[in-house]
Design a protein around this motif. Structure first.
Motif, PDB file in Angstrom:
ATOM      1  N   GLU A  39       0.813  -1.212   0.000  1.00  0.00           N
ATOM      2  CA  GLU A  39       0.000   0.000   0.000  1.00  0.00           C
ATOM      3  C   GLU A  39       0.849   1.265   0.000  1.00  0.00           C
ATOM      4  N   GLU A  47       0.533   4.543  -2.534  1.00  0.00           N
ATOM      5  CA  GLU A  47       0.385   5.917  -2.048  1.00  0.00           C
ATOM      6  C   GLU A  47       1.484   6.810  -2.616  1.00  0.00           C
ATOM      7  N   LYS A  63      -8.063   1.938  -4.870  1.00  0.00           N
ATOM      8  CA  LYS A  63      -8.360   2.674  -3.622  1.00  0.00           C
ATOM      9  C   LYS A  63      -7.714   4.053  -3.627  1.00  0.00           C
ATOM     10  N   HIS A  64      -6.436   4.109  -3.925  1.00  0.00           N
ATOM     11  CA  HIS A  64      -5.726   5.380  -3.792  1.00  0.00           C
ATOM     12  C   HIS A  64      -5.892   6.267  -5.031  1.00  0.00           C
ATOM     13  N   GLU A  65      -6.074   5.666  -6.186  1.00  0.00           N
ATOM     14  CA  GLU A  65      -6.393   6.480  -7.375  1.00  0.00           C
ATOM     15  C   GLU A  65      -7.745   7.159  -7.179  1.00  0.00           C
ATOM     16  N   LYS A  68      -9.327   7.702  -4.377  1.00  0.00           N
ATOM     17  CA  LYS A  68      -9.314   8.652  -3.259  1.00  0.00           C
ATOM     18  C   LYS A  68      -8.890  10.029  -3.744  1.00  0.00           C
ATOM     19  N   TYR A  69      -7.860  10.075  -4.597  1.00  0.00           N
ATOM     20  CA  TYR A  69      -7.446  11.370  -5.147  1.00  0.00           C
ATOM     21  C   TYR A  69      -8.536  11.938  -6.061  1.00  0.00           C
ATOM     22  N   LYS A 123     -11.704  11.423  -6.146  1.00  0.00           N
ATOM     23  CA  LYS A 123     -12.892  11.830  -5.392  1.00  0.00           C
ATOM     24  C   LYS A 123     -12.751  13.249  -4.869  1.00  0.00           C
ATOM     25  N   GLU A 124     -11.542  13.614  -4.477  1.00  0.00           N
ATOM     26  CA  GLU A 124     -11.298  14.940  -3.902  1.00  0.00           C
ATOM     27  C   GLU A 124     -10.980  16.003  -4.949  1.00  0.00           C
ATOM     28  N   LEU A 142     -18.606   4.767  -6.597  1.00  0.00           N
ATOM     29  CA  LEU A 142     -17.878   5.971  -7.002  1.00  0.00           C
ATOM     30  C   LEU A 142     -18.600   6.821  -8.037  1.00  0.00           C
ATOM     31  N   HIS A 192     -19.325  10.324  -7.272  1.00  0.00           N
ATOM     32  CA  HIS A 192     -18.170  11.219  -7.218  1.00  0.00           C
ATOM     33  C   HIS A 192     -17.586  11.489  -8.605  1.00  0.00           C
TER      34      HIS A 192
END
Length: 256
Positions: free
Chosen positions: A64, A68, A120-122, A124-125, A127-128, A170, A173
């Motif tokens: 992970e 990140e 998950k991390h793609e 997360k970015y 989404k914001e 998703l 978003h």
């Protein structure tokens, strides 16, 4: 697909095979690309050949912290992230009654956990920062079992369902998540089978187009799925297999 111009993408497993073909297509479409792979030398070569357009990130997708770091490096280098292509995968084959736990874990961790962590991390970015589009590479074996491929087929089936679940979660978003399911593709990973004439003939008997696909034939559909031409395509599984799915899988047991 000119509407990709100026965008930013991540490609895992981007130093060879289908991932490499996707990188080349993205560069031709004027997309800046962060290429994630374990092949340090190939990454350096790609960076040198495409200065300012490619960054190479040595990445173990099952870790992970590596994912990140990959996302952060992409954002730091290019200013954002619009698309992601999660391609990295490999398999250690074995009959169910003989396969070691270690080989099972290697295959499932790389092919399924690696996609989960990347997604998950793609996402997360994204989404914001207003959304984006993600393509996961599964396999025809998500639908069609194969001899000595229980771990791989199970992992790829998991990738397909993970993709559908991600699309469900998703969409609100503005993130679309789809998957392609390649059939037999001529890459270094499949050469151990297709270089054996009898095995290759067994495959050809089941593929109506009577040939393996090439990596670029997987890259085109992958880019379509992130493009605006696919703006209402979400949670889909696109089989790219020369019509193999309408026939069946060769009996490889006689060759083992």
């Amino acid at each position: 697909m000119g509407n990709l111009s100026g965008k930013i993408a991540i490609v895992t497993g981007g130093a060879s095979g289908i991932g490499y073909a996707i990188v080349q297509r993205l560069l031709n479409a004027n997309v800046k690309v962060a290429v994630a792979d374990l092949n340090r030398e190939k990454l350096k070569e790609m960076e040198a050949a495409h200065k300012g357009k490619v960054i190479g990130c040595v990445t173990n997708v099952t870790k992970e912290e590596d994912i990140e770091t990959l996302v952060q490096k992409t954002v730091d280098a290019f200013g954002g992230l619009d698309y992601a292509f999660n391609v990295a995968g490999a398999s250690k084959a074995g009959a169910i009654v003989d396969q070691s736990e270690e080989d099972w874990d290697f295959t499932v961790d790389l092919c399924l956990k690696g996609v989960f962590l990347s997604l998950k991390h793609e996402a997360k970015y994204m989404k914001e920062h207003g959304g984006g589009a993600i393509v996961n590479v599964a396999s025809l074996n998500a639908h069609v079992p194969m001899f000595y491929g229980a771990a791989y087929s199970s992992a790829k089936a998991g990738v397909e369902m993970l993709t559908k679940n991600a699309a469900l979660e998703l969409a609100q978003h503005n993130i679309r998540v789809n998957t392609i399911l390649p059939g037999l593709v001529a890459t270094p990973l499949t050469s151990g089978l297709t270089n054996v004439e009898a095995i290759n003939d067994a495959y050809m008997e089941r593929i109506p187009m009577r040939r393996a696909g090439n990596p670029d034939e997987m890259a085109g559909p992958a880019l379509f799925l992130v493009s605006e031409d696919a703006s209402y395509v979400n949670g889909a599984s696109l089989i790219v297999d020369g019509a193999w799915a309408v026939s069946g899988y060769p009996d490889l047991s006689k060759f083992m």
